[in-house]
Write an enzyme that holds these catalytic residues in place. Structure first.
Site, PDB file in Angstrom:
ATOM      1  N   THR A 181       4.015  31.662  43.024  1.00 57.29           N
ATOM      2  CA  THR A 181       5.036  32.402  43.309  1.00 57.29           C
ATOM      3  C   THR A 181       5.588  32.539  44.600  1.00 57.29           C
ATOM      4  OG1 THR A 181       4.661  34.343  42.305  1.00 57.29           O
ATOM      5  CG2 THR A 181       5.379  32.952  40.908  1.00 57.29           C
ATOM      6  N   LYS A 182       4.625  32.621  45.487  1.00 60.02           N
ATOM      7  CA  LYS A 182       4.773  33.103  47.043  1.00 60.02           C
ATOM      8  C   LYS A 182       5.473  32.539  47.842  1.00 60.02           C
ATOM      9  CE  LYS A 182       2.893  37.191  45.748  1.00 60.02           C
ATOM     10  NZ  LYS A 182       2.326  37.158  44.644  1.00 60.02           N
ATOM     11  N   ASN A 183       5.903  32.790  48.915  1.00 58.19           N
ATOM     12  CA  ASN A 183       6.755  32.105  49.988  1.00 58.19           C
ATOM     13  C   ASN A 183       5.880  30.903  50.534  1.00 58.19           C
ATOM     14  OD1 ASN A 183       8.596  34.095  49.392  1.00 58.19           O
ATOM     15  ND2 ASN A 183       9.212  34.707  51.378  1.00 58.19           N
TER      16      ASN A 183
END
Length: 379
Positions: A181-183
């Site tokens: 889910t991270k950038n």
């Protein structure tokens, strides 16, 4: 409209082809792609050393161990964070000391953190919550004044800056997460940045069983080299498959940051004047990573909002319930939610809306319309 997932990673054809090339190469463990990714990431952050590891949690754990923190030591951190931050401190053998968050950005309250320092305090581990950076200059001053380490949890803050400098380059050690889910995602994975060559050397050993030579060095050349176990280590290395993804994701991070910013600003404008609390405006001397867009629902309504969004085919998240709200930490440390009023209130009301660079403007408008509909129905 099809369901809008929360935090869904989308990989381009280029990334899928890169993974295929690595799989076909015959070398999928920690090797040349990891080295390339470390070099590129260090350059992006502005750090002398970057070491790729298996997860953000592994990064926090190894950072603490490399800093010499263990049993009998205390590490101060925030009550508003994911469990990994506190768990890493516990795994290191140290004692976590919780401090409430401040009410604007939900970051560690630095006034309370400084008051919590004792003779046993060896480090402060702040979290740049949702991508909003803490005052890194003040953190550095606190660390210098009290002779303690500042170990940044930068899981939300790859792009974040304070006074024009990446927050990941402004600490003794900084830890990043590349969760799905991270950038920037490598599906699972993490990175540790540091300016301390000795710390970097320890982490390089610890992440792979304490071996003096990793598998790539032992097997990639014509001659086999025996290795030595120089210290107690862990199985916490990154693979070339993950690093291949990371390299391509890193090349696109600034472009995707602009899209995140645009979506974040659209939410701010579209949801203004509703009976929900929106994120605070970005501080003028900082750069926000726009990792999460969190809203504060009316008291007692958060779970009803989640149910309604799910019925509307809109994914959402909870970032986060406060650490003292979980039974394990209550039983182990006697933490009571009411001792942390800001984090406790936030943890009971917070809700994260979908915010990814892969969402279209139409999807962002649809989510905003759903929020307005729920406001009309429930408030």
């Amino acid at each position: 409209m099809e369901r809008i997932a929360f935090g869904k990673p989308v990989f381009s054809t280029e990334e899928i082809q890169e993974v295929s090339r690595i799989l076909e190469s015959g070398w999928v463990g920690m090797g040349p792609r990891v080295r390339e990714f470390e070099t590129a990431f260090a350059h992006y952050i502005g750090s002398p050393h970057a070491l790729a590891v298996a997860s953000g949690t592994a990064a926090l754990h190894l950072a603490l161990k490399a800093a010499g923190i263990g049993p009998g030591d205390e590490v101060i951190t925030t009550a508003m964070t994911f469990a990994a931050t506190v768990n890493a401190i516990i795994m290191s053998g140290a004692t976590p000391v919780l401090v409430d968050c401040e009410p604007v950005y939900r970051n560690l309250d630095l006034n309370q953190a400084e008051r919590a320092i004792t003779k046993k305090t060896k480090a402060i581990m702040p979290v740049h919550f949702a991508g909003a950076p803490l005052d890194t200059a003040r953190l550095t001053k606190i660390g210098t004044t009290h002779n303690i380490k500042i170990i940044h949890d930068c899981a939300h803050a790859i792009e974040s800056e304070w006074n024009g400098k990446k927050v990941g380059a402004a600490a003794d050690i900084s830890c990043f997460s590349f969760h799905a889910t991270k950038n920037l995602t490598t599906v699972e994975g993490g990175m540790i940045c540091t300016s301390d060559a000795e710390v970097a050397g320890k982490i390089a050993l610890m992440r792979n069983h304490g071996m003096s030579k990793d598998a790539w060095k032992r097997f990639s050349d014509a001659q086999y080299f025996h290795y030595n176990i120089e210290m107690l280590g862990y199985k916490a290395n990154m693979t070339d498959v993950q690093a291949g993804l990371g390299l391509l994701q890193l090349k696109k991070i600034e472009e995707r940051h602009l899209v995140r910013k645009k979506h974040w600003q659209h939410y701010q404008k579209a949801l203004a004047n509703l009976p929900v609390e929106l994120p605070a405006a970005v501080e003028p001397n900082s750069r926000h990573a726009f990792h999460l867009f969190t809203i504060q629902t009316p008291v007692g309504q958060r779970d009803a909002w989640i149910k309604r969004l799910q019925e509307m085919e809109v994914g959402c998240g909870v970032h986060y319930r406060a650490i003292p709200q979980f039974s394990y930490y209550q039983s182990q440390f006697g933490w009571k939610p009411e001792r942390f009023p800001v984090a406790n209130s936030y943890g009971e009301r917070t809700l994260s809306l979908p915010l990814t660079p892969y969402m279209t403007e139409e999807q962002i408008r649809h989510v905003a319309a759903c929020v307005k509909k729920i406001c009309g129905d429930l408030t």
